[in-house]
Design a protein around this motif. Structure first.
Motif, PDB file in Angstrom:
ATOM      1  N   VAL A  40       0.813  -1.275  -0.118  1.00 14.17           N
ATOM      2  CA  VAL A  40      -0.191  -0.128  -0.001  1.00 14.17           C
ATOM      3  C   VAL A  40       0.956   1.198   0.054  1.00 14.17           C
ATOM      4  O   VAL A  40       1.824   1.277   0.869  1.00 14.17           O
ATOM      5  CB  VAL A  40      -0.961   0.038   1.181  1.00 14.17           C
ATOM      6  CG1 VAL A  40      -1.877   1.189   1.285  1.00 14.17           C
ATOM      7  CG2 VAL A  40      -1.863  -1.248   1.281  1.00 14.17           C
ATOM      8  N   ASN A  41       0.499   2.141  -0.673  1.00 10.15           N
ATOM      9  CA  ASN A  41       1.248   3.356  -0.958  1.00 10.15           C
ATOM     10  C   ASN A  41       0.857   4.507   0.133  1.00 10.15           C
ATOM     11  O   ASN A  41      -0.358   4.569   0.134  1.00 10.15           O
ATOM     12  CB  ASN A  41       1.151   3.940  -2.365  1.00 10.15           C
ATOM     13  CG  ASN A  41       2.028   5.121  -2.666  1.00 10.15           C
ATOM     14  OD1 ASN A  41       3.518   4.733  -2.670  1.00 10.15           O
ATOM     15  ND2 ASN A  41       1.810   6.323  -2.783  1.00 10.15           N
ATOM     16  N   LEU A  42       1.871   5.286   0.564  1.00 12.70           N
ATOM     17  CA  LEU A  42       1.546   6.252   1.696  1.00 12.70           C
ATOM     18  C   LEU A  42       2.028   7.536   0.956  1.00 12.70           C
ATOM     19  O   LEU A  42       3.064   7.830   0.686  1.00 12.70           O
ATOM     20  CB  LEU A  42       2.023   6.066   2.832  1.00 12.70           C
ATOM     21  CG  LEU A  42       1.596   4.788   4.071  1.00 12.70           C
ATOM     22  CD1 LEU A  42       2.171   5.223   5.043  1.00 12.70           C
ATOM     23  CD2 LEU A  42      -0.007   5.142   3.905  1.00 12.70           C
ATOM     24  N   SER A  43       0.808   8.639   0.752  1.00 13.45           N
ATOM     25  CA  SER A  43       1.468   9.787   0.359  1.00 13.45           C
ATOM     26  C   SER A  43       2.192  10.641   1.561  1.00 13.45           C
ATOM     27  O   SER A  43       2.170  10.411   2.535  1.00 13.45           O
ATOM     28  CB  SER A  43       0.057  10.551  -0.086  1.00 13.45           C
ATOM     29  OG  SER A  43      -0.638  10.967   1.188  1.00 13.45           O
ATOM     30  N   GLU A  44       2.742  12.013   1.027  1.00  9.82           N
ATOM     31  CA  GLU A  44       3.514  12.835   1.954  1.00  9.82           C
ATOM     32  C   GLU A  44       2.730  13.254   3.015  1.00  9.82           C
ATOM     33  O   GLU A  44       3.025  13.249   4.279  1.00  9.82           O
ATOM     34  CB  GLU A  44       4.178  13.820   1.241  1.00  9.82           C
ATOM     35  CG  GLU A  44       5.168  14.673   1.680  1.00  9.82           C
ATOM     36  CD  GLU A  44       5.520  15.612   0.658  1.00  9.82           C
ATOM     37  OE1 GLU A  44       6.883  16.080   1.263  1.00  9.82           O
ATOM     38  OE2 GLU A  44       5.354  15.964  -0.203  1.00  9.82           O
ATOM     39  N   ASP A  45       1.515  13.790   2.821  1.00  5.94           N
ATOM     40  CA  ASP A  45       0.537  14.056   3.864  1.00  5.94           C
ATOM     41  C   ASP A  45       0.294  13.309   4.791  1.00  5.94           C
ATOM     42  O   ASP A  45       0.185  13.594   5.958  1.00  5.94           O
ATOM     43  CB  ASP A  45      -0.743  14.833   3.281  1.00  5.94           C
ATOM     44  CG  ASP A  45      -0.700  16.048   2.683  1.00  5.94           C
ATOM     45  OD1 ASP A  45       0.702  16.634   2.581  1.00  5.94           O
ATOM     46  OD2 ASP A  45      -1.653  16.668   1.749  1.00  5.94           O
ATOM     47  N   THR A  46       0.044  12.062   4.549  1.00  8.07           N
ATOM     48  CA  THR A  46      -0.125  10.880   5.305  1.00  8.07           C
ATOM     49  C   THR A  46       0.892  10.435   6.259  1.00  8.07           C
ATOM     50  O   THR A  46       0.664  10.319   7.351  1.00  8.07           O
ATOM     51  CB  THR A  46      -0.812   9.440   4.570  1.00  8.07           C
ATOM     52  OG1 THR A  46      -1.923   9.972   3.857  1.00  8.07           O
ATOM     53  CG2 THR A  46      -1.242   8.584   5.638  1.00  8.07           C
ATOM     54  N   PHE A  47       2.113  10.327   5.592  1.00 11.18           N
ATOM     55  CA  PHE A  47       3.263   9.911   6.491  1.00 11.18           C
ATOM     56  C   PHE A  47       3.613  11.081   7.248  1.00 11.18           C
ATOM     57  O   PHE A  47       4.474  10.736   8.228  1.00 11.18           O
ATOM     58  CB  PHE A  47       4.210   9.107   5.570  1.00 11.18           C
ATOM     59  CG  PHE A  47       5.173   9.914   4.742  1.00 11.18           C
ATOM     60  CD1 PHE A  47       5.899  10.915   4.989  1.00 11.18           C
ATOM     61  CD2 PHE A  47       5.009   9.732   3.257  1.00 11.18           C
ATOM     62  CE1 PHE A  47       6.634  11.467   4.170  1.00 11.18           C
ATOM     63  CE2 PHE A  47       5.838  10.205   2.353  1.00 11.18           C
ATOM     64  CZ  PHE A  47       6.844  11.329   2.921  1.00 11.18           C
ATOM     65  N   ARG A  48       3.402  12.132   7.179  1.00 15.87           N
ATOM     66  CA  ARG A  48       3.832  13.137   7.929  1.00 15.87           C
ATOM     67  C   ARG A  48       2.730  13.230   9.320  1.00 15.87           C
ATOM     68  O   ARG A  48       3.190  13.945  10.167  1.00 15.87           O
ATOM     69  CB  ARG A  48       3.794  14.787   7.070  1.00 15.87           C
ATOM     70  CG  ARG A  48       5.172  14.963   6.312  1.00 15.87           C
ATOM     71  CD  ARG A  48       5.025  16.265   5.656  1.00 15.87           C
ATOM     72  NE  ARG A  48       6.125  16.546   4.816  1.00 15.87           N
ATOM     73  CZ  ARG A  48       6.334  17.717   4.191  1.00 15.87           C
ATOM     74  NH1 ARG A  48       5.471  18.703   4.536  1.00 15.87           N
ATOM     75  NH2 ARG A  48       7.292  17.814   3.497  1.00 15.87           N
TER      76      ARG A  48
END
Length: 695
Positions: free
Chosen positions: A540-548
């Motif tokens: 599953v891919n995580l975007s920048e907003d999410t992993f921050r």
């Protein structure tokens, strides 16, 4: 259901069915029993109890054809909590009573005393259901305690358990807060030693109070603590009674005050203590960032570097060059004159934080500093028009990365651009036609609004869909690995691929909601497939907003617990182009994901010039090479060489390699020869809503 309204399932052990039916009829009339099963002996007693779900055993000891000793022996071997009542004849001797009590029989009732039997069944039914309720609550309590420990491990607040004034357990954030290297170091340290003298009396009063005398409402107040290096910091303390390993203790939660001054900050602009200057600068950045890494007020980070400092050190010598740098620092302080927070970050580098700056104001400030911050005239080169410093600046708003990543971004902009080129300012887009730029922005905004509306509709109406593309092992791995992709079905039943809506989702601030939906849906699918016997693992891919978002791991833990899924069945992947600018943030996140056993991958690997730095900086399980490597691979010797280098590099770091975008059979031979571990692409199978590998 109330305990008084629950009925019990009975197991009757007797060969006399007529007597058992008579007693059962009376119990049913009283609402004490619902179902029953009769067996003539105690053979396979445990198996019968399990299969038929019986709650109470009634054994007719008055039955002459029944082997009572065998019943009592079998009952003693039971691990299940099922009460046994003996129905005896009128002349029960003391020997039978003692034997029954030793076997764990709950009561002995004479065969003719139906009222006594009803009372005994009612009592045992009530006690049994209360014990089961207590066991359930105990299990839930242990789950909550385990959940609390998991949360404590990943929370950013410092948490410690204190007994008799000494630490018995702490979380990683607590160690970092005080500067301890290992947990063993803090376990030998009294908590009072970490508190400034002014606050020790109040802390001592709390430590002296018996934990049972402290109310469940936490005691909280502000105090000043002391790190291992002696530097102070302000913190907010919450103290509450707790337990650790079944022993009463005090739980302390420490959160740093964003407004507390960093140690020795007053001297940083004058250039004393570069290491402390960096620490204070990072602390000042964190003071601008609130909960969930959201920026309380927009600000700009400037990195200012003396130009050609290495040449000056070489030509003038260490002592003369450092004197020159000190003079430059004083000049810089005069120019800044209270504009923002200035700190010395190195012999030739300075950091500046300025609040409420837009792109135009930041550019103007950078130009002013560049034109006015000069080295002493008698020691500069004769070219008076050349700038003596380089500046990179970075505007921070919305959700921020780690403070280290923000500083690194400004530093990279500084060393990557020459600010003397007035048409190419670090941090700004290259100049274009104003009319063309305005037109493009309007078109993008209109398109984003339309797509954002479709995304919101899909989120609220369950119109997002998962599709899966298999990741096939070239080395005989039997794991069922799939890459998860998202599709959107709008109001007109049009199916949009990720490339059509992910960009607008990021720009409109909806990407985190999309990611959360994808994560939860993927975990649910894993749970269903694992229960069906499939050895499934999803990427599953995580975007920048999410992993921050620092709370994303806690949310993932909730989803894993909800669907009873293990972390190692899930792989989270990040785009390589986002890694370099968020290395500090991702390093902390990857470390936390590893604690809950999740696997980590880098997608589109091979973009950066030095990919080994990513493998060194992050603990990875997989790298997914960008699809362009597989395009025309069989006929491109340069690509084959580069791919071999990347696959070999991954193996050196014990990381599995995956080549994506495979479109033809000839590429498979090259990939297998290069030692690639997995492949993915439309040639093998196109993304599908099903989880079956097509032949």
């Amino acid at each position: 259901m109330s305990l008084h309204t629950q009925t019990a399932n009975l197991l009757l052990i007797t060969t006399e069915t007529s007597e058992s039916e008579r007693l059962l009829g009376g119990l049913r009339e009283e609402g004490l029993a619902s179902k029953s099963v009769s067996v003539p002996n105690a053979d396979r007693l445990a198996e019968t109890l399990t299969q038929r779900g019986c709650d109470i055993i009634i054994c007719f000891a008055s039955d002459r054809d029944l082997d009572l000793d065998a019943v009592l022996t079998a009952y003693r071997k039971l691990s299940a909590d099922v009460p046994l009542i003996l129905v005896t004849d009128g002349d029960t001797d003391a020997g039978l009573t003692i034997k029954a009590r030793r076997a764990g029989v709950r009561d002995l009732v004479e065969s003719g005393d139906s009222e006594r039997l009803k009372l005994a069944v009612a009592r045992e039914r009530s006690d049994l259901f209360r014990r089961r309720e207590a066991d359930t609550l105990s299990g839930r309590l242990k789950d909550c305690e385990q959940r609390s420990l998991e949360i404590i491990e990943v929370t950013s607040a410092g948490v410690a358990f204190i007994q008799d004034g000494l630490h018995v357990e702490t979380n990683p954030a607590y160690l970092g807060l005080f500067g301890f290297e290992t947990k063993d170091d803090v376990l030998a340290t009294p908590f009072l030693d970490l508190v400034e003298p002014a606050a020790q009396k109040r802390v001592r009063d709390i430590l002296r109070v018996n934990t049972s005398q402290i109310t469940s409402t936490p005691i909280e107040f502000d105090l000043v603590c002391r790190r291992t290096d002696g530097s102070p910091f302000g913190a907010h303390l919450l103290a509450a009674p707790s337990e650790f390993e079944d022993e009463p203790c005090l739980r302390l939660i420490l959160q740093t005050n964003a407004s507390s001054p960093a140690p020795n900050a007053s001297n940083q602009a004058q250039g004393t203590g570069n290491e402390i200057g960096l620490i204070s600068f990072l602390a000042e950045i964190e003071a601008h960032i609130g909960n969930e890494r959201l920026v309380d007020r927009d600000f700009a980070i400037f990195y200012i570097r003396i130009k050609n400092s290495a040449d000056l050190l070489r030509d003038l010598g260490l002592t003369h060059a450092l004197e020159l740098f000190e003079e430059f620092a004083k000049t810089l302080v005069e120019i800044i004159a209270g504009t923002g927070f200035l700190a010395r970050l190195g012999d030739d580098g300075f950091g500046l934080i300025v609040d409420d700056l837009g792109a135009f104001e930041a550019k103007s400030l950078a130009e002013r500093i560049t034109s006015q911050a000069r080295l002493p005239g008698q020691r500069r080169a004769t070219n008076d028009t050349a700038a003596d410093c380089e500046i990179g600046y970075f505007l921070v708003s919305d959700r921020a990365a780690a403070a280290e990543d923000i500083v690194n971004a400004a530093h990279r902009l500084c060393i990557g651009h020459d600010f003397s080129e007035r048409n190419h300012v670090p941090g700004q887009q290259p100049p274009t036609s104003l009319a063309a730029r305005v037109k493009q922005e309007v078109e993008d905004e209109d398109g984003d609004v339309n797509i954002a509306r479709k995304i919101e509709y899909a989120l609220h109406n369950d119109q997002l869909k998962l599709v899966y593309q298999p990741i096939i092992s070239l080395m005989g791995d039997n794991q069922e690995n799939y890459s998860v992709l998202v599709r959107l079905l709008d109001e007109e039943e049009n199916l949009l691929e990720a490339k059509d809506f992910i960009g607008p989702a990021i720009r409109s601030g909806l990407i985190e909601e999309v990611d959360k939906w994808t994560i939860r849906s993927s975990i649910r699918v894993i749970g269903e497939q694992r229960k069906a016997g499939h050895n499934l693992s999803l990427f599953v891919n995580l975007s920048e907003d999410t992993f921050r978002n620092p709370s994303i791991v806690l949310w993932i833990c909730d989803c894993l617990r909800e669907f009873d899924v293990r972390g190692n069945w899930l792989t989270f992947q990040f785009q390589e182009e986002l890694v370099v600018g968020n290395l500090a943030s991702l390093s902390k996140l990857v470390e936390t994901l590893k604690k809950i056993k999740c696997r980590v991958a880098i997608n589109r690997f091979g973009v950066s010039e030095r990919p080994e730095l990513i493998l060194q900086g992050l603990s990875l399980d997989f790298v997914l090479l960008k699809p362009s490597f597989a395009q025309g691979l069989a006929d491109d010797a340069d690509k084959q060489q580069r791919l071999l280098q990347l696959a070999t590099l991954a193996k050196e770091f014990n990381v599995k390699s995956i080549v994506t975008g495979v479109e033809d059979a000839r590429a498979l031979t090259v990939l297998w020869t290069a030692g690639v571990d997995y492949v993915q692409g439309n040639f093998l199978q196109r993304p599908s809503p099903t989880l079956e590998v097509q032949a």
